[in-house]
Design an enzyme around this catalytic site. Structure first.
Site, mmCIF file in Angstrom:
data_model
loop_
_atom_site.group_PDB
_atom_site.id
_atom_site.type_symbol
_atom_site.label_atom_id
_atom_site.label_comp_id
_atom_site.label_asym_id
_atom_site.label_seq_id
_atom_site.Cartn_x
_atom_site.Cartn_y
_atom_site.Cartn_z
ATOM 1 N N HIS A 1 17.618 9.472 -3.039
ATOM 2 C CA HIS A 1 16.490 9.810 -3.922
ATOM 3 C C HIS A 1 15.197 9.295 -3.306
ATOM 4 O O HIS A 1 15.199 8.277 -2.625
ATOM 5 C CB HIS A 1 16.713 9.131 -5.282
ATOM 6 C CG HIS A 1 15.522 9.217 -6.198
ATOM 7 N ND1 HIS A 1 15.260 10.334 -6.966
ATOM 8 C CD2 HIS A 1 14.509 8.345 -6.444
ATOM 9 C CE1 HIS A 1 14.143 10.123 -7.663
ATOM 10 N NE2 HIS A 1 13.668 8.935 -7.362
ATOM 11 N N ASN B 1 23.152 14.763 -2.480
ATOM 12 C CA ASN B 1 22.239 14.856 -1.339
ATOM 13 C C ASN B 1 21.788 13.495 -0.806
ATOM 14 O O ASN B 1 20.681 13.353 -0.304
ATOM 15 C CB ASN B 1 21.064 15.784 -1.668
ATOM 16 C CG ASN B 1 20.247 15.285 -2.839
ATOM 17 O OD1 ASN B 1 20.557 14.258 -3.428
ATOM 18 N ND2 ASN B 1 19.192 16.011 -3.176
ATOM 19 N N GLU C 1 10.180 4.122 -11.788
ATOM 20 C CA GLU C 1 11.566 4.094 -11.310
ATOM 21 C C GLU C 1 11.932 2.720 -10.746
ATOM 22 O O GLU C 1 13.053 2.236 -10.949
ATOM 23 C CB GLU C 1 11.765 5.198 -10.274
ATOM 24 C CG GLU C 1 11.685 6.590 -10.906
ATOM 25 C CD GLU C 1 11.638 7.752 -9.919
ATOM 26 O OE1 GLU C 1 11.599 8.904 -10.378
ATOM 27 O OE2 GLU C 1 11.641 7.519 -8.686
ATOM 28 N N LYS D 1 22.566 7.430 -2.913
ATOM 29 C CA LYS D 1 23.380 7.997 -3.992
ATOM 30 C C LYS D 1 24.880 7.803 -3.731
ATOM 31 O O LYS D 1 25.294 7.468 -2.610
ATOM 32 C CB LYS D 1 23.030 9.484 -4.140
ATOM 33 C CG LYS D 1 21.572 9.723 -4.577
ATOM 34 C CD LYS D 1 21.312 11.211 -4.820
ATOM 35 C CE LYS D 1 19.899 11.451 -5.322
ATOM 36 N NZ LYS D 1 19.659 12.892 -5.633
ATOM 37 N N TYR E 1 17.048 10.637 -15.108
ATOM 38 C CA TYR E 1 16.744 12.037 -14.784
ATOM 39 C C TYR E 1 16.302 12.829 -16.014
ATOM 40 O O TYR E 1 16.434 14.049 -16.036
ATOM 41 C CB TYR E 1 17.962 12.693 -14.128
ATOM 42 C CG TYR E 1 18.137 12.303 -12.677
ATOM 43 C CD1 TYR E 1 17.241 12.743 -11.700
ATOM 44 C CD2 TYR E 1 19.189 11.486 -12.264
ATOM 45 C CE1 TYR E 1 17.386 12.399 -10.359
ATOM 46 C CE2 TYR E 1 19.343 11.127 -10.921
ATOM 47 C CZ TYR E 1 18.434 11.595 -9.989
ATOM 48 O OH TYR E 1 18.581 11.252 -8.662
#
Ligand code: IDP
Ligand code: MG
Length: 139
Positions: A117, A114, A128, A11, A51
């Site tokens: 993913h 965070n 995905e 990320k 998302y």
């Protein structure tokens, strides 16, 4: 074949902090083979699509802004029990709850930023992976 694959993306916080190499090393040392990988950036709209399952959650707007704020490194990975083993490698969503030595414990800044993913099922791994890569990019 599909059940041995998972999808991940490093990320924006982790890419921006210069942790791409360290995280990719941990992924390979844990036995995952990189099937596809690139550097790209999501628009807010495409982050929203990715998302979409979280569209009614209070953090959705912030999450899609953050996920489109800088480059990401999406990857398709292969290993036995890829989905479950990768979730173990990255740790809990909230880095404060992530087990010691996991990628999120080491590199995440917050519950939102965070670091990485990981798909939560074989079905979502395929969806995905196909969101970012065409079949001819998967080796
Ligand atoms: P996961 O990434 O561990 O599967 P999800 O619940 O699917 O966690 O949430 C997707 C992403 O949304 C998280 O990785 C994190 O970036 C963000 N997120 C989840 N819960 C919160 C929250 O309570 N506040 C802010 N961001 C959150
Ligand atoms: Mg999830």
């Amino acid at each position: 074949m599909a059940e041995k694959r998972t999808f991940t993306m490093i990320k924006p916080d982790a890419v921006n902090a210069g942790n791409t190499g360290a995280i990719t090393k941990m992924i390979e040392e844990a036995g995952f083979k990189i099937i596809a990988m690139k550097k790209t950036q999501l628009t807010k709209q495409r982050a929203g699509q990715f998302y979409e399952v979280h569209k009614d959650r209070p953090f959705y707007n912030d999450l899609t802004s953050y996920m489109s704020s800088g480059p990401i490194i999406p990857m398709i990975l292969e290993k036995d029990d890829a989905v479950a083993d990768f979730r173990k490698l990255i740790g809990a969503t909230n880095p404060k709850e992530a087990a010691e030595g996991t990628i999120r414990a080491l590199f995440a800044e917050s519950i939102e930023a965070n670091a990485i993913h990981g798909s939560d099922s074989d079905e979502n791994a395929e969806i995905e992976g196909n969101f970012f890569f065409s079949e001819t990019e998967q080796f």
